[in-house]
Scaffold this active site. Structure first.
Site, PDB file in Angstrom:
ATOM      1  N   TYR A 260       1.057  -1.109   0.015  1.00 52.23           N
ATOM      2  CA  TYR A 260      -0.092   0.035   0.118  1.00 52.23           C
ATOM      3  C   TYR A 260       0.715   1.270  -0.101  1.00 52.23           C
ATOM      4  CZ  TYR A 260       0.720   0.812   4.920  1.00 52.23           C
ATOM      5  OH  TYR A 260       1.396   1.072   6.305  1.00 52.23           O
TER       6      TYR A 260
ATOM      7  N   ARG B 288       7.997   4.855  -4.567  1.00 50.53           N
ATOM      8  CA  ARG B 288       8.064   3.723  -3.413  1.00 50.53           C
ATOM      9  C   ARG B 288       7.131   2.370  -3.648  1.00 50.53           C
ATOM     10  NH1 ARG B 288       7.264   5.314   2.526  1.00 50.53           N
ATOM     11  NH2 ARG B 288       5.261   5.804   1.999  1.00 50.53           N
TER      12      ARG B 288
ATOM     13  N   ARG C 227      -7.609 -20.423  -2.609  1.00 49.60           N
ATOM     14  CA  ARG C 227      -6.669 -20.193  -1.466  1.00 49.60           C
ATOM     15  C   ARG C 227      -5.522 -21.400  -1.940  1.00 49.60           C
ATOM     16  NH1 ARG C 227      -4.385 -22.191   3.465  1.00 49.60           N
ATOM     17  NH2 ARG C 227      -3.740 -20.406   4.557  1.00 49.60           N
TER      18      ARG C 227
ATOM     19  N   GLU D  12      11.729   2.452  14.269  1.00 48.05           N
ATOM     20  CA  GLU D  12      10.743   3.295  13.851  1.00 48.05           C
ATOM     21  C   GLU D  12       9.615   3.421  14.518  1.00 48.05           C
ATOM     22  OE1 GLU D  12       9.636   2.834   9.550  1.00 48.05           O
ATOM     23  OE2 GLU D  12       9.870   0.715   9.913  1.00 48.05           O
TER      24      GLU D  12
HETATM   25  N1  PDD Z   1       2.556   5.160   7.682  1.00 48.85           N
HETATM   26  N2  PDD Z   1       7.486   3.774   9.314  1.00 48.85           N
HETATM   27  C1  PDD Z   1       6.195   3.234   9.193  1.00 48.85           C
HETATM   28  C2  PDD Z   1       6.226   1.795   9.560  1.00 48.85           C
HETATM   29  C3  PDD Z   1       5.073   3.503   8.363  1.00 48.85           C
HETATM   30  O1  PDD Z   1       3.806   2.912   8.361  1.00 48.85           O
HETATM   31  C4  PDD Z   1       5.131   4.861   7.998  1.00 48.85           C
HETATM   32  C5  PDD Z   1       3.938   5.497   7.311  1.00 48.85           C
HETATM   33  C6  PDD Z   1       6.305   5.729   7.828  1.00 48.85           C
HETATM   34  C7  PDD Z   1       6.452   7.047   7.388  1.00 48.85           C
HETATM   35  O2  PDD Z   1       6.583   7.231   5.847  1.00 48.85           O
HETATM   36  P1  PDD Z   1       5.908   8.393   5.043  1.00 48.85           P
HETATM   37  O3  PDD Z   1       6.549   9.284   5.464  1.00 48.85           O
HETATM   38  O4  PDD Z   1       6.292   8.044   3.676  1.00 48.85           O
HETATM   39  O5  PDD Z   1       4.311   8.345   5.327  1.00 48.85           O
HETATM   40  C8  PDD Z   1       7.334   5.055   8.613  1.00 48.85           C
HETATM   41  C9  PDD Z   1       1.389   5.489   6.997  1.00 48.85           C
HETATM   42  C10 PDD Z   1       1.264   6.954   7.121  1.00 48.85           C
HETATM   43  C11 PDD Z   1       0.366   4.626   7.467  1.00 48.85           C
HETATM   44  O6  PDD Z   1       0.284   3.418   7.478  1.00 48.85           O
HETATM   45  O7  PDD Z   1      -0.848   5.149   7.726  1.00 48.85           O
END
Ligand code: PDD
Length: 287
Positions: free
Chosen positions: A33, A52, A100, A179
């Protein structure tokens, strides 16, 4: 204005957008996604998000159903149909519908779905007042650089944060912060440099992180791309997170310990401002 979503080439009311139970996204989380922020009706950093997405699809060997231009037109059309000026566009591609079986289906088409979520980002209370985070063990798989729809570890981490009265969980591996559950994590040292974990398979290459690092460099802030421990974060002058759905959000406490003076710090404030300026600048923010 009633909500419209996108499914396999059609713009539909959500109740008409149905996916068969044999979809591999539903059965195996076999899909990826993207999420793109929207400010003043414009898609922020959209080119980088689509790049990405291309990479995530390539890594799990699903053919990209659309070119970058086609994706962009569809996203813009969805934003327009929902009358959204500020919020988030969610894009998902799964390996499609098949009996499946773990093996990839011989034939079959990816399922492509998008929806919007209207929310305030620039003036959200979190952006103004900051948030609290807790730390939890990082229980994810080893390819966190792929934006997989398999998010159970993050669901559990973020729910634990919520139950502890916090808004985000920082995941920790071997003592080092990887993170946030859905965001990139940063600290600011007492000397004023930004510390952020370098890219690897251990974290998602955040698009907001990438833009923020570029903006900080241009602004003359010292950057240290290296691992940092939870202990170092407790003692940091400032901490913050970035994500497409929240931009730059100050972190005012970690595991109940106030960061700095327990208020959003000046460097975080400056970076919030720079990011918003960039997002509002039509020549730079991808249309
Ligand atoms: N999440 N790390 C993780 C595990 C994430 O799921 C996200 C983003 C980020 C930040 O990436 P970016 O700056 O490209 O949004 C880092 C999105 C917003 C979500 O799952 O809703």
């Amino acid at each position: 204005m009633s909500r419209i979503v996108f499914l396999n080439g059609s713009f539909l009311p959500p109740e008409e957008a149905k996916v068969p139970i044999m979809d591999r996204g539903f059965l195996f989380a076999d899909g990826v996604y993207e999420g793109v922020g929207v400010l003043d009706g414009r898609l922020i950093d959209n080119e980088a998000h689509l790049e990405r997405l291309e990479r995530s699809l390539r890594e799990i060997r699903i053919d990209n159903p659309y070119s970058r231009n086609e994706w962009t037109r569809l996203e813009q059309e969805l934003v327009r149909r929902n009358g959204m000026t500020e919020g988030f566009v969610y894009l998902q591609v799964t390996r499609g519908v098949a009996e499946r079986d773990f093996f990839f289906p011989q034939e079959g088409k990816p399922t492509v779905m998008m929806f919007t979520q209207t929310k305030s980002i620039a003036n959200a209370p979190a952006a103004k007042n900051g948030i609290s985070v807790i730390t939890v063990p990082d229980q994810r798989w080893e390819r966190r650089d792929i934006k997989s729809i398999a998010l159970l570890a993050q669901v559990l981490a973020k729910q634990a944060a919520k139950e502890a009265g916090a808004q985000e969980a920082w995941m920790v591996e071997n003592g080092y912060v990887t993170e946030g559950g859905s965001s990139s994590g940063f600290i600011v040292t007492k000397a004023g440099s930004i510390v952020v974990r370098p890219l690897s398979h251990a974290i998602l290459p955040g698009i907001t992180r990438q833009s923020l690092l570029r903006l900080s460099k241009e602004d003359g802030v010292t950057l240290e791309e290296r691992l940092f421990t939870v202990e170092e974060a407790y003692g940091a002058a400032e901490a913050f997170l970035t994500s497409a759905s929240n931009f730059v959000v100050p972190i005012v406490s970690i595991d109940g310990r106030p960061i700095g003076d327990g208020k959003p710090g000046p460097i975080t404030r400056r970076l919030q401002e720079l990011y918003l300026q960039m997002a509002r600048e039509p020549a730079i923010a991808a249309e």
